[in-house]
Design a protein around this motif. Structure first.
Motif, PDB file in Angstrom:
ATOM      1  N   HIS A  42      -9.356   0.563   6.073  1.00 38.29           N
ATOM      2  CA  HIS A  42      -8.159   1.267   5.620  1.00 38.29           C
ATOM      3  C   HIS A  42      -8.347   1.772   4.199  1.00 38.29           C
ATOM      4  O   HIS A  42      -8.807   1.040   3.323  1.00 38.29           O
ATOM      5  CB  HIS A  42      -6.933   0.351   5.685  1.00 38.29           C
ATOM      6  CG  HIS A  42      -5.660   1.057   5.313  1.00 38.29           C
ATOM      7  ND1 HIS A  42      -5.108   2.032   6.109  1.00 38.29           N
ATOM      8  CD2 HIS A  42      -4.858   0.952   4.232  1.00 38.29           C
ATOM      9  CE1 HIS A  42      -4.010   2.492   5.525  1.00 38.29           C
ATOM     10  NE2 HIS A  42      -3.834   1.852   4.388  1.00 38.29           N
TER      11      HIS A  42
ATOM     12  N   CYS B   3       0.917   4.081   5.706  1.00 44.18           N
ATOM     13  CA  CYS B   3       1.656   2.817   5.660  1.00 44.18           C
ATOM     14  C   CYS B   3       3.141   3.024   5.407  1.00 44.18           C
ATOM     15  O   CYS B   3       3.971   2.313   5.972  1.00 44.18           O
ATOM     16  CB  CYS B   3       1.087   1.917   4.559  1.00 44.18           C
ATOM     17  SG  CYS B   3      -0.555   1.252   4.920  1.00 44.18           S
TER      18      CYS B   3
ATOM     19  N   CYS C 165       0.848  -1.198   0.000  1.00 41.58           N
ATOM     20  CA  CYS C 165       0.000   0.000   0.000  1.00 41.58           C
ATOM     21  C   CYS C 165       0.878   1.242   0.000  1.00 41.58           C
ATOM     22  O   CYS C 165       1.751   1.382   0.853  1.00 41.58           O
ATOM     23  CB  CYS C 165      -0.903   0.002   1.233  1.00 41.58           C
ATOM     24  SG  CYS C 165      -1.950   1.479   1.327  1.00 41.58           S
TER      25      CYS C 165
ATOM     26  N   CYS D 129       0.122   4.359   0.615  1.00 45.60           N
ATOM     27  CA  CYS D 129      -0.362   5.548   1.327  1.00 45.60           C
ATOM     28  C   CYS D 129       0.658   6.015   2.363  1.00 45.60           C
ATOM     29  O   CYS D 129       1.511   5.250   2.823  1.00 45.60           O
ATOM     30  CB  CYS D 129      -1.726   5.294   1.969  1.00 45.60           C
ATOM     31  SG  CYS D 129      -1.694   4.540   3.611  1.00 45.60           S
TER      32      CYS D 129
HETATM   33 ZN   LIG Z   1      -1.988   2.236   3.391  1.00 46.66          ZN
END
Ligand SMILES: [Zn+2]
Length: 119
Positions: free
Chosen positions: A89, A47, A42, A44
């Motif tokens: 999430h 993360c 991920c 983002c």
């Molecule tokens: Zn993430």
């Protein structure tokens, strides 16, 4: 950004409850993604932190079934998809370019995921 030269998805299949998403692309390719791979990589900020680069998240190796279910897939502009997971999430924006980079990881041993680096 050469958006016109980056292939874009023409069809995306992610059956409810499945742990696999399949994408058909404008250049004729079909790519597959284990949800563990997508979740573990991920992109983002939550993360990956705010440094440049994407690394494997070991938390994905023990993620619950719910955390590996996609609850929502939305197109972001004309360059990416945003994924929302069963545990709530969200925020991971997967550019088409990034998804193509992840495609060779399908069916590879976990070591390949752990070794993934994108800077
Ligand atoms: Zn993430």
């Amino acid at each position: 950004m050469p958006a016109n030269r980056t292939p874009h998805p023409t069809k995306l299949r992610s059956p409810r409850g499945a742990q696999l998403t399949e994408i058909e692309w404008s250049d004729g390719k079909t790519t597959r993604y284990e949800h563990r791979t997508l979740r573990g990589l991920c992109p983002c900020a939550q993360c990956q932190g705010h440094d440049r680069g994407i690394r494997w998240l070991e938390s994905a190796e023990s993620a619950s079934k719910l955390a590996l279910e996609l609850s929502e897939i939305e197109q972001v502009g004309n360059y990416a998809v945003g994924l929302t997971w069963g545990d709530g999430h969200s925020g991971g924006i997967y550019s088409f370019e990034y998804l193509r980079e992840l495609a060779p990881l399908h069916d590879r041993p976990i070591e390949y995921l752990r070794a993934f680096r994108r800077d």
